[in-house]
Design a protein around this motif. Structure first.
Motif, mmCIF file in Angstrom:
data_model
loop_
_atom_site.group_PDB
_atom_site.id
_atom_site.type_symbol
_atom_site.label_atom_id
_atom_site.label_comp_id
_atom_site.label_asym_id
_atom_site.label_seq_id
_atom_site.Cartn_x
_atom_site.Cartn_y
_atom_site.Cartn_z
ATOM 1 N N SER A 42 -1.777 0.779 9.565
ATOM 2 C CA SER A 42 -1.629 -0.574 8.623
ATOM 3 C C SER A 42 -1.774 -1.600 9.491
ATOM 4 O O SER A 42 -1.690 -1.590 10.977
ATOM 5 C CB SER A 42 -0.622 -0.513 7.669
ATOM 6 O OG SER A 42 0.632 -0.726 8.454
ATOM 7 N N PHE A 45 4.172 -6.383 9.908
ATOM 8 C CA PHE A 45 4.645 -6.990 8.862
ATOM 9 C C PHE A 45 5.734 -8.137 9.465
ATOM 10 O O PHE A 45 6.829 -7.929 9.117
ATOM 11 C CB PHE A 45 5.373 -5.885 8.047
ATOM 12 C CG PHE A 45 4.505 -4.831 7.407
ATOM 13 C CD1 PHE A 45 3.961 -5.196 6.174
ATOM 14 C CD2 PHE A 45 4.498 -3.629 8.052
ATOM 15 C CE1 PHE A 45 3.023 -4.308 5.921
ATOM 16 C CE2 PHE A 45 3.577 -2.867 7.816
ATOM 17 C CZ PHE A 45 2.784 -2.941 6.582
ATOM 18 N N GLY A 48 6.614 -12.823 5.558
ATOM 19 C CA GLY A 48 6.343 -12.342 4.148
ATOM 20 C C GLY A 48 7.879 -11.851 3.812
ATOM 21 O O GLY A 48 8.800 -11.644 4.526
ATOM 22 N N THR A 51 7.405 -7.460 0.157
ATOM 23 C CA THR A 51 6.628 -6.857 -0.521
ATOM 24 C C THR A 51 5.313 -6.103 -0.293
ATOM 25 O O THR A 51 4.760 -5.006 -0.892
ATOM 26 C CB THR A 51 6.178 -8.172 -1.759
ATOM 27 O OG1 THR A 51 7.097 -8.758 -2.322
ATOM 28 C CG2 THR A 51 5.290 -7.564 -2.867
ATOM 29 N N GLU A 52 4.546 -6.804 0.525
ATOM 30 C CA GLU A 52 3.420 -6.170 1.251
ATOM 31 C C GLU A 52 3.723 -4.840 2.125
ATOM 32 O O GLU A 52 3.116 -3.842 1.856
ATOM 33 C CB GLU A 52 2.681 -7.226 2.179
ATOM 34 C CG GLU A 52 1.528 -6.565 2.969
ATOM 35 C CD GLU A 52 0.809 -7.529 3.694
ATOM 36 O OE1 GLU A 52 -0.276 -7.119 4.501
ATOM 37 O OE2 GLU A 52 1.263 -8.554 4.355
ATOM 38 N N ARG A 53 4.901 -4.731 2.729
ATOM 39 C CA ARG A 53 5.431 -3.616 3.395
ATOM 40 C C ARG A 53 5.843 -2.628 2.600
ATOM 41 O O ARG A 53 5.378 -1.439 2.592
ATOM 42 C CB ARG A 53 6.612 -4.224 4.071
ATOM 43 C CG ARG A 53 7.272 -2.921 5.117
ATOM 44 C CD ARG A 53 8.538 -3.266 5.425
ATOM 45 N NE ARG A 53 8.866 -2.254 6.323
ATOM 46 C CZ ARG A 53 9.460 -1.144 5.694
ATOM 47 N NH1 ARG A 53 9.637 -0.979 4.490
ATOM 48 N NH2 ARG A 53 10.134 0.020 6.563
ATOM 49 N N GLU A 55 4.406 -2.143 -0.558
ATOM 50 C CA GLU A 55 3.079 -1.710 -1.095
ATOM 51 C C GLU A 55 2.532 -0.934 -0.326
ATOM 52 O O GLU A 55 1.945 0.346 -0.667
ATOM 53 C CB GLU A 55 2.335 -3.001 -1.416
ATOM 54 C CG GLU A 55 2.882 -3.760 -2.497
ATOM 55 C CD GLU A 55 2.266 -5.054 -2.957
ATOM 56 O OE1 GLU A 55 1.372 -5.440 -2.304
ATOM 57 O OE2 GLU A 55 2.405 -5.755 -3.984
ATOM 58 N N THR A 56 2.278 -1.386 1.109
ATOM 59 C CA THR A 56 1.715 -0.476 2.048
ATOM 60 C C THR A 56 2.468 0.972 2.268
ATOM 61 O O THR A 56 1.928 1.991 2.605
ATOM 62 C CB THR A 56 1.721 -1.274 3.588
ATOM 63 O OG1 THR A 56 1.067 -2.528 3.107
ATOM 64 C CG2 THR A 56 0.902 -0.318 4.754
ATOM 65 N N GLN A 59 1.389 3.046 -0.534
ATOM 66 C CA GLN A 59 -0.056 3.577 -0.315
ATOM 67 C C GLN A 59 -0.080 4.568 0.744
ATOM 68 O O GLN A 59 -0.690 5.719 0.186
ATOM 69 C CB GLN A 59 -0.986 2.310 0.154
ATOM 70 C CG GLN A 59 -2.413 2.691 0.107
ATOM 71 C CD GLN A 59 -2.800 3.476 -1.114
ATOM 72 O OE1 GLN A 59 -2.717 2.626 -2.136
ATOM 73 N NE2 GLN A 59 -3.609 4.477 -1.162
#
Length: 147
Positions: A42, A45, A48, A51-53, A55-56, A59
């Protein structure tokens, strides 16, 4: 990459001889008794709200599960093996063999199969060295028993 490509890499590593010394390969790292493939990596991070972390991470766990389902078809259900105690033992001075010693520093757990065809262990794991650094989906093929 997609699951078919990941499976092809795992098959390649299951068939490939182990090197005499540790080094980099086209898929990651290999050493005496093991191959480690970096299937996916990926972004980082550094900024931010987290949230992105999150979600990743979700995934990458889902990707491991999806690939794992294909390995279940070959070798049955995996053993789920925590590396926390391996890290603790290593920190306390115990000599742990690679790839397990190195993995314990950045991988909390592995899904583990033993290939009936080759007798080698095949592990899938999600790695992250620190909260700002990328996640990696790793495949590890080894003839070294888990500690």
């Amino acid at each position: 990459m997609d699951i078919a490509t990941y499976l092809a890499v795992i098959d390649l590593l299951c068939a490939r001889e182990f090197p005499a010394a540790r080094g980099r390969t086209e898929h990651g790292e290999s050493g005496p008794g093991y191959h480690m493939a970096e299937l996916a990596t990926s972004g980082e991070f550094w900024e931010g709200d987290g949230t992105e972390r999150e979600e990743t991470e979700a995934q990458y766990e889902a990707d491991r599960e999806g690939l794992g389902e294909r390995l279940v078809e070959r070798w049955g259900p995996p053993q789920e093996f925590s590396l926390y105690s391996v890290l603790e033992r290593r920190v306390n001075g115990e000599d742990i063999e690679e790839p397990w010693a190195g993995l314990s520093g950045h991988v909390p757990d592995v899904h583990l199969w033993k290939s009936a065809e080759t007798g080698r262990w095949v592990a899938l794991c999600v790695s992250q060295w620190d909260k700002e650094l990328p996640f990696q989906l790793l495949a590890v093929v080894t003839d070294i028993d888990p500690p």
